[in-house]
Design an enzyme around this catalytic site. Sequence first.
Site, short mmCIF file in Angstrom:
data_model
loop_
_atom_site.label_atom_id
_atom_site.label_comp_id
_atom_site.label_asym_id
_atom_site.label_seq_id
_atom_site.Cartn_x
_atom_site.Cartn_y
_atom_site.Cartn_z
CB SER A 1 45.23 22.88 39.84
OG SER A 1 46.42 23.63 39.70
CG HIS B 1 32.02 25.12 34.19
ND1 HIS B 1 30.99 24.61 33.45
CD2 HIS B 1 32.57 24.07 34.86
CE1 HIS B 1 30.90 23.30 33.64
NE2 HIS B 1 31.86 22.95 34.51
CG ASP C 1 32.57 22.17 42.53
OD1 ASP C 1 31.94 23.07 41.95
OD2 ASP C 1 32.08 21.05 42.74
#
Length: 366
Positions: free
Chosen positions: A323, A211, A110
Amino acid sequence: MLSTKESEIEEAREKGIELEFHPDVKATFLSFLPLRTISRFWGFLTSVEYPIWLRPHVYNAWARAFHSNLEEAALPLEEYASLRHFFVRTLKEGCRPIDSDPCCLISPVDGTVLRFGELKEAGAMIEQVKGFSYSVSSLLGAKSFLPMTACENIQQESGGEDKSMGDETQKSWWRVSLASPKVRAISPESPMKGLFYCVIYLKPGDYHRIHSPVDWNVLVRRHFSGRLYPLNERAMRTIRNLYVENERVVLEGQWQEGYMAMAAIGATNIGSIELFVERTLHTNRPRKKLLHSEPPEERVYEPEGNGIMLKKGDEVGAFNMGSTVVLVFQAPVSSANERMPSDFKFCIERGDRIRMGEALGRWHDA
């Protein structure tokens, strides 16, 4: 609260106004601060367990400050023992549906799309901000098996030496690429592969797990024990080679369309980057050397088998807080002068908010 200057910068970014690189005194001052030690202390604080009755109050306050969606959390707030546990929380099943299109590359996190594009020139560079770019090979490491761009492939096809198929079958894909990247001829029937990149920034309130963007085989892990500068808008405009300077973990491998690399970049208070595929990796450790130019720690997964196979959407790792992730990958293209509908195309815009599992780009089988 943001300062007036920071608010103006944020508004300009949201309007799509390009900000230029402009180093300042504050950026220089950051280089003298013990940011790694500060980040380790922050890691200690976030690992402190709260009383059960206090946990919902702490996490609700965090959610209000950084706009986190607590309704997506897989567990009740009382079950998150510490801030660190809360940062790397999993989500309820179905919160992040994975785009199942086999000709689609998804977002691994995200976040906010900062930069994306195709790397067409020799010595591939990614723009940090207007007026300054950084080298892809410096980001991924000198030993990276970064492939040639499509333009370079065309030049080498006409002027490069031939390499026998027998030699190629004696070595793995990445060893051939590393040993002789400029002599691999491409037959006229072979599809072209363009080299693309995408930079995604995670805010502190975002979902922090990383992911897999595609089905791929991870062959090499490279850990750079660099600095821990912040990765906010101001830092991007004022610190040269920000992503190259900072601590990062790079995964390289191969997917159905060729080369794939994913770089997880640390920042102030985010020195801890976890890899679920390699639990023994520890980041933000005390430096063994005073020199900043120490070589990265590298682990080759291939000799232990065939690398690590990941499916699209598989959990790879996590940040503590937020980050940045940088993807560099090959994807189908036709010739530079005549692009076809089957070519890879991004389906995002700069500044877009994207969620893990949503498509970054698509192509069509020729």
